[in-house]
Design an enzyme around this catalytic site. Structure first.
Site, PDB file in Angstrom:
ATOM      1  N   SER A 417       0.738  -0.928   0.083  1.00  0.00           N
ATOM      2  CA  SER A 417      -0.416   0.364  -0.139  1.00  0.00           C
ATOM      3  C   SER A 417       0.687   1.149  -0.527  1.00  0.00           C
ATOM      4  O   SER A 417       0.730   2.394  -0.981  1.00  0.00           O
ATOM      5  CB  SER A 417      -0.721  -0.595   1.062  1.00  0.00           C
ATOM      6  OG  SER A 417      -1.720  -1.107   1.418  1.00  0.00           O
ATOM      7  N   HIS A 438      -1.876  -2.843  -7.372  1.00  0.00           N
ATOM      8  CA  HIS A 438      -2.236  -2.596  -5.946  1.00  0.00           C
ATOM      9  C   HIS A 438      -3.516  -3.008  -5.966  1.00  0.00           C
ATOM     10  O   HIS A 438      -4.443  -2.010  -6.158  1.00  0.00           O
ATOM     11  CB  HIS A 438      -1.691  -0.637  -5.528  1.00  0.00           C
ATOM     12  CG  HIS A 438      -2.480  -0.727  -4.028  1.00  0.00           C
ATOM     13  ND1 HIS A 438      -3.185   1.162  -3.556  1.00  0.00           N
ATOM     14  CD2 HIS A 438      -2.544  -0.804  -2.831  1.00  0.00           C
ATOM     15  CE1 HIS A 438      -3.469   0.998  -2.592  1.00  0.00           C
ATOM     16  NE2 HIS A 438      -3.035  -0.038  -1.859  1.00  0.00           N
ATOM     17  N   GLU A 450      -4.633  -0.198  -8.807  1.00  0.00           N
ATOM     18  CA  GLU A 450      -3.297   0.169  -9.375  1.00  0.00           C
ATOM     19  C   GLU A 450      -2.311   0.092  -9.725  1.00  0.00           C
ATOM     20  O   GLU A 450      -1.736  -1.137  -8.856  1.00  0.00           O
ATOM     21  CB  GLU A 450      -3.478   1.347  -7.915  1.00  0.00           C
ATOM     22  CG  GLU A 450      -4.733   2.544  -7.759  1.00  0.00           C
ATOM     23  CD  GLU A 450      -3.793   3.673  -6.465  1.00  0.00           C
ATOM     24  OE1 GLU A 450      -4.633   3.777  -6.256  1.00  0.00           O
ATOM     25  OE2 GLU A 450      -3.251   2.837  -5.504  1.00  0.00           O
ATOM     26  N   ASN A 488      -4.981   5.691  -2.209  1.00  0.00           N
ATOM     27  CA  ASN A 488      -4.883   6.020  -0.539  1.00  0.00           C
ATOM     28  C   ASN A 488      -4.207   7.259  -0.524  1.00  0.00           C
ATOM     29  O   ASN A 488      -4.218   8.161   0.912  1.00  0.00           O
ATOM     30  CB  ASN A 488      -4.032   5.427  -0.185  1.00  0.00           C
ATOM     31  CG  ASN A 488      -4.349   3.786   0.404  1.00  0.00           C
ATOM     32  OD1 ASN A 488      -5.733   3.273   0.488  1.00  0.00           O
ATOM     33  ND2 ASN A 488      -3.419   2.669   0.108  1.00  0.00           N
TER      34      ASN A 488
HETATM   35  P1  NAD Z   1      -2.706  -9.510   6.174  1.00  0.00           P
HETATM   36  O1  NAD Z   1      -2.006  -9.698   7.467  1.00  0.00           O
HETATM   37  O2  NAD Z   1      -3.733 -10.157   6.097  1.00  0.00           O
HETATM   38  O3  NAD Z   1      -1.808 -11.076   5.286  1.00  0.00           O
HETATM   39  C1  NAD Z   1      -0.190 -11.425   5.580  1.00  0.00           C
HETATM   40  C2  NAD Z   1      -0.271 -12.459   5.304  1.00  0.00           C
HETATM   41  O4  NAD Z   1       1.342 -13.359   4.554  1.00  0.00           O
HETATM   42  C3  NAD Z   1       0.124 -13.233   6.711  1.00  0.00           C
HETATM   43  O5  NAD Z   1      -0.691 -14.621   6.410  1.00  0.00           O
HETATM   44  C4  NAD Z   1       1.239 -13.757   6.960  1.00  0.00           C
HETATM   45  O6  NAD Z   1       1.579 -15.313   8.058  1.00  0.00           O
HETATM   46  C5  NAD Z   1       1.368 -14.006   5.604  1.00  0.00           C
HETATM   47  N1  NAD Z   1       3.438 -13.644   4.992  1.00  0.00           N
HETATM   48  C6  NAD Z   1       3.764 -13.394   5.585  1.00  0.00           C
HETATM   49  N2  NAD Z   1       5.319 -13.064   5.509  1.00  0.00           N
HETATM   50  C7  NAD Z   1       5.180 -14.291   5.245  1.00  0.00           C
HETATM   51  C8  NAD Z   1       6.577 -14.673   3.618  1.00  0.00           C
HETATM   52  N3  NAD Z   1       7.572 -14.808   4.069  1.00  0.00           N
HETATM   53  N4  NAD Z   1       5.906 -15.907   2.648  1.00  0.00           N
HETATM   54  C9  NAD Z   1       4.789 -16.300   3.047  1.00  0.00           C
HETATM   55  N5  NAD Z   1       3.493 -15.781   3.407  1.00  0.00           N
HETATM   56  C10 NAD Z   1       3.819 -14.695   4.030  1.00  0.00           C
HETATM   57  O7  NAD Z   1      -2.158  -8.800   5.509  1.00  0.00           O
HETATM   58  P2  NAD Z   1      -3.018  -7.870   4.467  1.00  0.00           P
HETATM   59  O8  NAD Z   1      -4.166  -6.677   5.091  1.00  0.00           O
HETATM   60  O9  NAD Z   1      -2.925  -9.468   3.335  1.00  0.00           O
HETATM   61  O10 NAD Z   1      -1.555  -7.143   3.465  1.00  0.00           O
HETATM   62  C11 NAD Z   1      -1.267  -7.487   2.438  1.00  0.00           C
HETATM   63  C12 NAD Z   1      -0.368  -6.455   1.868  1.00  0.00           C
HETATM   64  O11 NAD Z   1      -1.121  -5.792   1.343  1.00  0.00           O
HETATM   65  C13 NAD Z   1       0.412  -5.281   2.368  1.00  0.00           C
HETATM   66  O12 NAD Z   1       1.318  -5.178   2.086  1.00  0.00           O
HETATM   67  C14 NAD Z   1      -0.358  -4.150   2.667  1.00  0.00           C
HETATM   68  O13 NAD Z   1      -0.097  -3.002   2.752  1.00  0.00           O
HETATM   69  C15 NAD Z   1      -1.444  -4.649   1.455  1.00  0.00           C
HETATM   70  N6  NAD Z   1      -2.290  -3.798   1.435  1.00  0.00           N
HETATM   71  C16 NAD Z   1      -3.600  -4.365   2.236  1.00  0.00           C
HETATM   72  C17 NAD Z   1      -4.654  -4.086   2.427  1.00  0.00           C
HETATM   73  C18 NAD Z   1      -5.640  -4.111   3.756  1.00  0.00           C
HETATM   74  O14 NAD Z   1      -6.704  -3.398   3.129  1.00  0.00           O
HETATM   75  N7  NAD Z   1      -5.586  -5.063   4.267  1.00  0.00           N
HETATM   76  C19 NAD Z   1      -5.141  -3.396   1.215  1.00  0.00           C
HETATM   77  C20 NAD Z   1      -3.988  -3.315   0.243  1.00  0.00           C
HETATM   78  C21 NAD Z   1      -3.161  -3.070  -0.287  1.00  0.00           C
END
Ligand code: NAD
Length: 683
Positions: A417, A438, A450, A488
């Site tokens: 993000s 994104h 995005e 964002n």
């Molecule tokens: P989350 O915590 O729900 O999920 C992350 C997952 O990644 C976890 O299940 C974790 O076990 C796994 N993980 C961590 N390290 C790992 C590795 N080395 N190998 C494999 N799996 C691994 O997080 P999220 O909300 O899904 O966010 C993930 C990414 O997406 C982040 O970069 C975040 O900024 C981005 N993002 C989030 C949102 C949102 O609204 N949540 C929106 C857009 C982008």
């Protein structure tokens, strides 16, 4: 005998039946030359004694799918469509519309002016003008209620949704549905049968059965509005449609047409319609990237890897399974993988419960998803999308390993993000293959993607990202690298301003209700509770969200946040939050006595957004103002009828915004100041 009547309309006579064919690719829009051709056709049908009946149809893939909306801005030249349709309806020889593809807007109104309608089984028909803040202005609001009744007509016109041929037949909208490949033959046959028949032709404008029935139903219109309140919220076109249909029921056809025309003109010149038309075009523009065209080679994506099965990873994987692309999902721990796959299955099963997927579809899609704890399994995928925790160290580990594991030519994408895509690309030996994809949460639902172009991302990689977005039914918006990309970054100042406003003294429910009245589904404070108070970090040493999280209040997901929630998720300001507001006010020495009016709330929250949008444009992060509007609408549910932030700013008045920002002690962006002083506009 075949004659060319205009660049786009031809007429062929065979056995006394004239077949009028419209040929104006791609969608046979009813532009000037089509209208001129139809007038010439009507003249010929009326005057040529060899012609006894006619069929109106089209070449290519569809019956006319609407007006030529490019003409909306250049001005519409005579003959106008309503007059063309009236002329056809007034003919003394039977005219049959042969409908296929999508007969939309003016196309359907043309068919309503014909005496009979035959539709191909796969055809769809609709009056979607409401989506552009307009109403069907070529007699549609007057003819449709006479043909199918006011309620069915309102349903079609207020929702803007097309109906399928079978339903159209049931409603009485078409006389007959026939096999696709038999359409023209059946239409000609019907015309032949009707030319032999005596008696007056069935002209929709003269029908009275429905209008008499509807006139006797005293509360029909109030009932419709009560039942479909959501479709009327904030927008003016549905009320104008309702008003026009009332005229259809109460007045003679000609008077009703006058009422329709007056309402159409009011809508046509309204800010809402201008805003919605802007968005209509902006949505089509976003996929165009200067320097990238048909000649840019695309990378074939037949398999995808997703890293992380959390909130985002699961939704991202679903997008690809939905279109039949196999996905490998990588996690670190077996429990996380199992949980992630479980959530996906539950999502699909819920959709199946609503009847939108079969049990078999659920299994097919689940069958396309394979979980693994070993990144080595990504050796042969064409595209990897990383969705692990938002931490540069973890992204470094993931991308440097991916670089070693993935085959040459594989695209490596991050769903980060806020992190720097260019920095992430340095963890690989192939920065040209790296980009940001994104998604917005929930990733299987939100329509925005995005596509973030890194310094070194290749044209092919970007072109593939844009194209892929369309394949998974998202609208792509190209962004350059910066903190937060477009949506964002744009909305962060909105969130920050909402916190300042709350502390300064406007109660949370007043802030939220002002923004709901503007058109958002929820206000910023309620939105924070929904996103989760632990997700956004605000500047400053003592923040309200920080204090709430310290009390284990994380929003709707845990113990409530600014609001407490009942079992129906209705929020009331939480006493705990009110205490925290007091505490932070004391700590920051804020009096908390500045209660704003709704207009001041809107200005206070949106002017900073416009300012950020101007910076996003001048820094070249977004290609065009329309892209920013689309990102706000699709990513943050900005009300489309307000046009998105940049279009709203243009309509609202840039000088007013500059003055407002200065009064708030904010420095207006250079581009904003320049446009305001030149009388220019973003859009
Ligand atoms: P989350 O915590 O729900 O999920 C992350 C997952 O990644 C976890 O299940 C974790 O076990 C796994 N993980 C961590 N390290 C790992 C590795 N080395 N190998 C494999 N799996 C691994 O997080 P999220 O909300 O899904 O966010 C993930 C990414 O997406 C982040 O970069 C975040 O900024 C981005 N993002 C989030 C949102 C949102 O609204 N949540 C929106 C857009 C982008």
């Amino acid at each position: 005998m075949s004659v060319t009547l205009s660049d786009t309309v031809s007429l062929t006579v065979d056995n006394g039946i004239a077949v009028v064919a419209i040929d104006n690719p791609p969608v046979n829009a009813l532009g000037l030359s089509v209208r001129e051709g139809l007038v010439a056709a009507a003249d010929k049908i009326g005057s040529d004694t060899d012609i006894k009946a006619a069929v109106i149809t089209a070449k290519g893939r569809t019956f006319p799918a609407g007006a030529d909306i490019a003409e909306f801005d250049t001005g519409i030249t005579d003959p106008w469509l309503p007059a063309v349709i009236d002329q056809i309806e007034a003919l003394e020889k039977p005219v049959v519309a042969a409908i296929f593809g999508t007969a939309l807007g003016g196309g359907l109104e043309l068919a309503l002016g014909c005496h009979y309608r035959v539709a191909a089984a796969s055809a769809r028909m609709g009056l979607p003008e409401v989506k552009l803040g307009l109403l069907p202005g070529a007699g549609g609001t007057q003819r449709l209620p006479r043909l199918v009744g006011a309620e069915a007509a309102l349903n079609m016109m207020v929702s803007g949704k097309p109906v399928k041929a079978a339903l159209a037949e049931k409603m009485g909208l078409v006389d007959k549905v026939v096999a696709d490949d038999a359409l023209l033959a059946e239409a000609v046959q019907l015309a032949a049968a009707m030319m032999a028949k005596d008696g007056p032709l069935p002209r929709v404008s003269e029908m009275t059965e429905w209008t008499e029935k509807d006139a006797a139903d005293a509360d029909l219109f109030d009932r419709f509005k009560a039942e479909h309140g959501r479709l009327f919220r904030g927008v003016i076109a549905p009320d104008m449609i309702l008003d026009s249909v009332k005229s259809a029921v109460a007045l003679p056809f000609k008077k009703g047409l006058e009422a329709e025309n007056a309402n159409f003109m009011k809508l046509f010149t309204s800010d809402q319609s201008k805003a919605l038309r802007h968005i209509f075009f902006a949505m089509r523009e976003t996929s165009k990237v200067p320097g990238i065209g048909k000649e840019t080679p695309l990378i074939d994506v037949k398999s995808v890897g997703v890293i992380g099965a959390g909130t985002m990873g699961g939704g991202i994987a679903m997008n690809f399974a939905n279109i039949g692309i196999p996905v490998k999902i990588i996690e670190v721990k077996a429990e996380a993988l199992e949980r992630g796959l479980g959530v996906i299955r539950k999502n699909y099963e819920n959709t199946a419960k609503k009847g939108r997927l079969t049990a078999e579809d659920v299994e097919t899609r689940m069958g396309l998803l394979t979980g693994s704890l070993d990144m080595e399994d990504l050796a042969d995928v064409d595209l990897v999308i990383e969705a692990v925790f938002e931490s540069m160290e973890i992204k470094e580990k993931v991308f440097s390993r991916l670089d070693k594991i993935c085959k040459p030519g594989a695209i490596l994408a991050s769903n980060t993000s806020f992190l720097d895509i260019d920095h992430i690309a340095t963890f690989t030996s192939r920065p040209e293959m790296v980009l940001g994809l994104h998604f917005f949460s929930p990733a299987n639902v939100m329509p925005l993607l995005e596509v973030v172009r890194g310094e070194k991302s290749s044209d092919s990689v970007i072109a593939t990202g844009m194209k892929l977005a369309g394949a998974i039914k998202k609208t792509p918006v190209l962004a350059r690298v910066c903190d937060g990309f477009i949506a964002n970054r744009l909305m962060f100042p909105y969130m920050v301003a909402s916190q300042e406003m709350l502390l300064a003294g406007t109660p949370m429910q007043m802030i939220d209700s002002a923004m709901r009245d503007y058109g958002f589904a929820m206000g910023p404070i309620a939105l924070l509770d929904l996103i989760g108070l632990d997700v956004i970090t605000f500047p400053g040493e003592m923040t309200m969200t920080g204090e709430l999280v310290a009390q284990e209040r994380r929003g709707q997901k845990l113990n409530g946040g600014f609001y407490d929630y009942d079992e129906k998720r209705k929020g009331t300001p939480a006493p705990a939050a009110l205490d925290i507001i007091d505490k932070v006010r004391k700590h920051r020495d804020i009096a908390g006595d500045r209660k704003l009016t709704p207009d001041q709330v809107v200005a206070g929250l949106l002017y900073p957004v416009i300012n950020e949008g101007a910076k996003i444009l001048e820094e070249g992060i977004a290609l065009r103002a329309g892209d920013i509007d689309v990102a706000a609408i699709l990513g943050y549910n900005w009300p489309a009828y307000q046009g998105g932030p940049m279009c709203w700013a243009d309509i609202h008045g840039l000088p007013k915004i500059v003055a407002g920002l200065e009064a708030m002690g904010l420095e207006p962006a250079a581009l904003l100041k320049k446009l305001a002083s030149e009388g220019g506009s973003f859009t």
